[in-house]
Design an enzyme around this catalytic site. Structure first.
Site, PDB file in Angstrom:
ATOM      1  N   ILE A 117      50.977  16.642  88.759  1.00 32.08           N
ATOM      2  CA  ILE A 117      50.066  17.212  87.748  1.00 32.08           C
ATOM      3  C   ILE A 117      50.818  18.226  86.879  1.00 32.08           C
ATOM      4  O   ILE A 117      50.784  18.152  85.651  1.00 32.08           O
ATOM      5  CB  ILE A 117      48.845  17.908  88.404  1.00 32.08           C
ATOM      6  CG1 ILE A 117      48.175  16.990  89.429  1.00 32.08           C
ATOM      7  CG2 ILE A 117      47.849  18.382  87.348  1.00 32.08           C
ATOM      8  CD1 ILE A 117      47.474  15.787  88.888  1.00 32.08           C
ATOM      9  N   ARG A 143      43.801  30.879  80.071  1.00 32.52           N
ATOM     10  CA  ARG A 143      43.802  29.630  79.299  1.00 32.52           C
ATOM     11  C   ARG A 143      42.427  28.985  79.243  1.00 32.52           C
ATOM     12  O   ARG A 143      42.090  28.300  78.277  1.00 32.52           O
ATOM     13  CB  ARG A 143      44.753  28.624  79.925  1.00 32.52           C
ATOM     14  CG  ARG A 143      46.175  29.050  79.971  1.00 32.52           C
ATOM     15  CD  ARG A 143      46.973  27.960  80.625  1.00 32.52           C
ATOM     16  NE  ARG A 143      46.801  26.705  79.916  1.00 32.52           N
ATOM     17  CZ  ARG A 143      47.478  26.358  78.838  1.00 32.52           C
ATOM     18  NH1 ARG A 143      48.402  27.137  78.363  1.00 32.52           N
ATOM     19  NH2 ARG A 143      47.238  25.209  78.236  1.00 32.52           N
ATOM     20  N   CYS A 166      52.489  28.257  80.253  1.00 31.85           N
ATOM     21  CA  CYS A 166      52.248  29.286  81.261  1.00 31.85           C
ATOM     22  C   CYS A 166      53.168  29.043  82.444  1.00 31.85           C
ATOM     23  O   CYS A 166      53.946  28.088  82.442  1.00 31.85           O
ATOM     24  CB  CYS A 166      50.777  29.344  81.666  1.00 31.85           C
ATOM     25  SG  CYS A 166      50.294  28.107  82.836  1.00 31.85           S
ATOM     26  N   ARG A 197      51.276  22.603  79.626  1.00 32.71           N
ATOM     27  CA  ARG A 197      49.813  22.579  79.486  1.00 32.71           C
ATOM     28  C   ARG A 197      49.289  22.450  78.047  1.00 32.71           C
ATOM     29  O   ARG A 197      48.626  23.366  77.535  1.00 32.71           O
ATOM     30  CB  ARG A 197      49.203  23.793  80.188  1.00 32.71           C
ATOM     31  CG  ARG A 197      49.659  23.889  81.637  1.00 32.71           C
ATOM     32  CD  ARG A 197      49.007  25.003  82.378  1.00 32.71           C
ATOM     33  NE  ARG A 197      47.623  24.739  82.721  1.00 32.71           N
ATOM     34  CZ  ARG A 197      46.839  25.615  83.331  1.00 32.71           C
ATOM     35  NH1 ARG A 197      47.286  26.786  83.651  1.00 32.71           N
ATOM     36  NH2 ARG A 197      45.600  25.289  83.623  1.00 32.71           N
ATOM     37  N   ASP A 253      46.259  22.614  93.111  1.00 32.06           N
ATOM     38  CA  ASP A 253      45.961  24.023  93.402  1.00 32.06           C
ATOM     39  C   ASP A 253      46.150  24.377  94.883  1.00 32.06           C
ATOM     40  O   ASP A 253      46.023  25.540  95.265  1.00 32.06           O
ATOM     41  CB  ASP A 253      44.531  24.377  92.953  1.00 32.06           C
ATOM     42  CG  ASP A 253      44.403  24.369  91.439  1.00 32.06           C
ATOM     43  OD1 ASP A 253      45.434  24.410  90.750  1.00 32.06           O
ATOM     44  OD2 ASP A 253      43.257  24.302  90.940  1.00 32.06           O
ATOM     45  N   LYS A 289      35.830  29.565  91.137  1.00 34.20           N
ATOM     46  CA  LYS A 289      36.317  30.017  89.825  1.00 34.20           C
ATOM     47  C   LYS A 289      36.253  28.890  88.799  1.00 34.20           C
ATOM     48  O   LYS A 289      35.752  29.060  87.699  1.00 34.20           O
ATOM     49  CB  LYS A 289      37.763  30.508  89.960  1.00 34.20           C
ATOM     50  CG  LYS A 289      38.468  30.708  88.630  1.00 34.20           C
ATOM     51  CD  LYS A 289      39.898  31.189  88.785  1.00 34.20           C
ATOM     52  CE  LYS A 289      40.941  30.115  88.942  1.00 34.20           C
ATOM     53  NZ  LYS A 289      41.335  29.403  87.717  1.00 34.20           N
ATOM     54  N   ASN A 290      36.798  27.728  89.170  1.00 32.71           N
ATOM     55  CA  ASN A 290      36.918  26.663  88.179  1.00 32.71           C
ATOM     56  C   ASN A 290      35.602  25.937  87.897  1.00 32.71           C
ATOM     57  O   ASN A 290      35.539  25.062  87.043  1.00 32.71           O
ATOM     58  CB  ASN A 290      38.018  25.672  88.595  1.00 32.71           C
ATOM     59  CG  ASN A 290      39.386  26.312  88.477  1.00 32.71           C
ATOM     60  OD1 ASN A 290      39.534  27.369  87.858  1.00 32.71           O
ATOM     61  ND2 ASN A 290      40.391  25.698  89.081  1.00 32.71           N
TER      62      ASN A 290
HETATM   63  N1  EPU Z   1      47.191  17.608  79.835  1.00 32.81           N
HETATM   64  C1  EPU Z   1      47.674  17.081  78.669  1.00 32.81           C
HETATM   65  N2  EPU Z   1      46.917  17.223  77.538  1.00 32.81           N
HETATM   66  C2  EPU Z   1      45.715  17.854  77.531  1.00 32.81           C
HETATM   67  C3  EPU Z   1      45.236  18.399  78.729  1.00 32.81           C
HETATM   68  C4  EPU Z   1      46.003  18.254  79.873  1.00 32.81           C
HETATM   69  O1  EPU Z   1      48.762  16.487  78.636  1.00 32.81           O
HETATM   70  O2  EPU Z   1      45.099  17.949  76.471  1.00 32.81           O
HETATM   71  C5  EPU Z   1      47.974  17.449  81.085  1.00 32.81           C
HETATM   72  C6  EPU Z   1      48.424  18.787  81.665  1.00 32.81           C
HETATM   73  O3  EPU Z   1      49.611  19.250  81.065  1.00 32.81           O
HETATM   74  C7  EPU Z   1      48.587  18.415  83.128  1.00 32.81           C
HETATM   75  C8  EPU Z   1      47.461  17.406  83.367  1.00 32.81           C
HETATM   76  O4  EPU Z   1      47.108  16.917  82.077  1.00 32.81           O
HETATM   77  O5  EPU Z   1      49.821  17.772  83.318  1.00 32.81           O
HETATM   78  C9  EPU Z   1      46.226  17.952  84.034  1.00 32.81           C
HETATM   79  O6  EPU Z   1      45.838  19.178  83.403  1.00 32.81           O
HETATM   80  P1  EPU Z   1      44.311  19.611  83.288  1.00 32.81           P
HETATM   81  O7  EPU Z   1      43.919  19.610  81.866  1.00 32.81           O
HETATM   82  O8  EPU Z   1      43.477  18.828  84.241  1.00 32.81           O
HETATM   83  O9  EPU Z   1      44.374  21.117  83.773  1.00 32.81           O
HETATM   84  P2  EPU Z   1      43.424  22.275  83.262  1.00 32.81           P
HETATM   85  O10 EPU Z   1      42.122  21.703  82.935  1.00 32.81           O
HETATM   86  O11 EPU Z   1      44.139  23.092  82.262  1.00 32.81           O
HETATM   87  C10 EPU Z   1      42.331  22.818  85.573  1.00 32.81           C
HETATM   88  C11 EPU Z   1      42.208  24.010  86.464  1.00 32.81           C
HETATM   89  C12 EPU Z   1      43.567  24.317  87.071  1.00 32.81           C
HETATM   90  C13 EPU Z   1      44.004  23.087  87.873  1.00 32.81           C
HETATM   91  C14 EPU Z   1      44.030  21.851  86.977  1.00 32.81           C
HETATM   92  C15 EPU Z   1      44.356  20.575  87.703  1.00 32.81           C
HETATM   93  C16 EPU Z   1      40.421  25.255  85.433  1.00 32.81           C
HETATM   94  C17 EPU Z   1      39.971  26.452  84.683  1.00 32.81           C
HETATM   95  N3  EPU Z   1      41.724  25.144  85.682  1.00 32.81           N
HETATM   96  O12 EPU Z   1      43.290  23.164  84.574  1.00 32.81           O
HETATM   97  O13 EPU Z   1      43.389  25.403  87.953  1.00 32.81           O
HETATM   98  O14 EPU Z   1      45.279  23.299  88.417  1.00 32.81           O
HETATM   99  O15 EPU Z   1      42.755  21.693  86.331  1.00 32.81           O
HETATM  100  O16 EPU Z   1      43.445  20.338  88.704  1.00 32.81           O
HETATM  101  O17 EPU Z   1      39.606  24.437  85.816  1.00 32.81           O
HETATM  102  C18 EPU Z   1      44.063  27.281  89.190  1.00 32.81           C
HETATM  103  O18 EPU Z   1      42.870  27.441  89.506  1.00 32.81           O
HETATM  104  O19 EPU Z   1      45.000  27.928  89.733  1.00 32.81           O
HETATM  105  C19 EPU Z   1      44.391  26.319  88.156  1.00 32.81           C
HETATM  106  C20 EPU Z   1      45.560  26.325  87.517  1.00 32.81           C
END
Ligand code: EPU
Length: 418
Positions: A327, A92, A116, A121, A305, A22-23
């Site tokens: 995280i 998201r 969420c 996030r 995850d 998915k990701n």
């Molecule tokens: N964060 C910030 N600022 C930002 C972006 C992120 O502070 O601008 C923080 C977040 O709040 C969090 C950390 O950085 O504390 C990491 O978040 P990240 O941005 O890496 O998460 P994401 O990109 O929104 C993806 C996956 C998630 C997975 C996370 C961590 C996708 C579509 N989603 O989310 O997947 O948990 O990385 O590995 O790739 C899932 O599949 O169930 C899922 C939630």
């Protein structure tokens, strides 16, 4: 609405094939915005999130077709740069179109995702990066609006390691003027999959798999042709835990051992027998589940995850485990549901202290998010009696036919109308 019902206590045995990730597929779909022409992506999982991203691309003007694992996206007719609230609020990852739309149209209007179930996030790092590349950023009426006639390269230092943030900035800078360097970039295999695909399309990106990624802007990208999405390491990990929980013997095919080191290490530590066999991983268990501590970290650390599924496993261990979430510090909604099944879990700050119990007992439960749903299905497989998991739509966002795949392995699991 549907619920999943599980009669616990069945040993799982046999072979299972993992679907595409998915990701990984979601950023690949966003990448198609950058090329004018027919993109073909294969090994695409049949998921609600893929359908949501397809709908978003259609709203933007793309032709999208999905047929038995193959996704065809023709982005020649793209004529809209707005991602509406209705779609972003259900997924998201829709925010991944922000970078490529700004690169293609010099502007984008994307609904700002709110909080969420797993935490706050924010997307400040995505916006900071776009601003370094020369885009104006405004937040109006709940939307992020970007504007930049042509993005230009720059040095982007991420304050935190962010997966979709890294992907969004790679997607923003592939067509930018000059060189962009991402510092403290996320190293997750899904980022690597995106970079590999973009380089096939004609991008010039180096530093693949490391936390310093250099992108030299190119004038044009060709469409992505016959690109096979990497296997889903979280789906694979979920089956691995299912095998241990049920004293099972599973051969898990289409998964990459090298992407799963942190989980494999922990499962060996707790007593599982794991071997690498051609094209897959075999997980056998004699029922021993030793307690262990886990801290979630960016890749190659233990993935957030897999934290919920690991909590289920630790709930039946022989001792005390501490699971620390770095995280998403609030990602513990599953703990309360697992407690209803007899688990002994105390939350202390961003840690869960889990004391193993002899057995879990089936109960009606409610899913709060994707991975929490998976942890409840796993608990149901191990529990004595009948477990019901309502709000199955969370599971369908990210697991391709989890219930029917588990059924082929011997689980007693089915769906019922709520
Ligand atoms: N964060 C910030 N600022 C930002 C972006 C992120 O502070 O601008 C923080 C977040 O709040 C969090 C950390 O950085 O504390 C990491 O978040 P990240 O941005 O890496 O998460 P994401 O990109 O929104 C993806 C996956 C998630 C997975 C996370 C961590 C996708 C579509 N989603 O989310 O997947 O948990 O990385 O590995 O790739 C899932 O599949 O169930 C899922 C939630």
């Amino acid at each position: 609405m549907e619920k999943i019902v599980v009669e616990g206590g069945k040993r799982l045995e046999g072979e299972i094939v993992v679907s595409g990730a998915k990701n990984a597929v979601l950023p690949l779909m966003a990448a198609c915005i950058l090329s004018e022409g027919k993109n073909i992506i294969t090994n695409v999982p049949d998921l609600a999130d893929v359908r949501t991203m397809a709908k978003l691309l259609q709203i933007l003007g793309a032709d999208v077709e999905y047929d038995s694992g193959t996704l065809t996206i023709d982005s020649s007719g793209l004529n809209n740069w707005e991602a509406p609230y209705d779609l972003v609020k259900t997924m998201r990852a829709s925010v991944l179109v922000l970078g490529p739309l700004t690169a293609r149209f010099g502007k984008a209007r994307v609904s700002l995702p709110g909080g969420c179930a797993i935490g706050e996030r924010p997307i400040d790092q995505h916006l900071k990066g776009l601003s370094i590349l020369g885009s104006k950023i405004q937040i109006e009426e709940g939307y992020v609006e970007t504007s930049a006639p042509r993005l230009t390269g720059g040095i982007i230092p991420f304050d935190v390691s962010t997966v979709t943030g890294t992907e969004n900035l790679i997607l923003s800078s592939v067509l930018a003027e000059g060189e962009t360097v991402l510092l403290n970039a996320a190293c997750e295999p899904e980022v690597t999959d995106l970079v590999t695909a973009l380089n096939k399309m004609g991008a010039d990106i180096t530093g693949i798999g490391t936390d310093i990624i250099t992108i030299r802007g190119v004038k044009k990208l060709s469409p992505l042709t016959d690109y096979e999405v990497m296997p889903d390491r979280i789906e694979a990990g979920t089956y691995m835990i299912a095998s241990v929980l049920t004293k099972g013997d599973l051969m898990i095919r289409n998964c990459r051992f090298e992407n799963m080191g942190a989980l494999i290490g922990k499962l060996i530590e707790i007593g599982a027998h794991i071997t690498r066999e051609n094209g897959g991983i075999r997980v056998k268990s004699n029922g021993e589940i030793k307690s262990t501590d886990i801290t979630t970290l960016p890749y190659p650390g233990f993935p957030t995850d897999m934290q919920a599924q690991m909590m289920t496993l630790m709930s039946t261990s022989d001792g005390l485990s501490v699971l620390t979430e770095t995280i998403f510090p609030q990602r513990f909604l599953h703990a309360g549901e697992l407690r209803r099944m007899g688990a002994d879990i105390k939350l202390v700050g961003n840690s869960a202290v889990v004391r193993g119990v002899k057995h879990l007992s089936g109960a009606p439960t409610m899913a709060s998010d994707l991975r929490a749903s998976a942890s409840l299905v796993l608990a149901g497989l191990a529990a004595v009696g009948r477990t019901e998991i309502s709000r199955v739509y969370h599971l369908d966002r990210g697991y391709d036919k989890l219930d029917s795949k588990l059924e082929t392995l011997g689980a007693s699991i089915w769906r019922e109308k709520e």
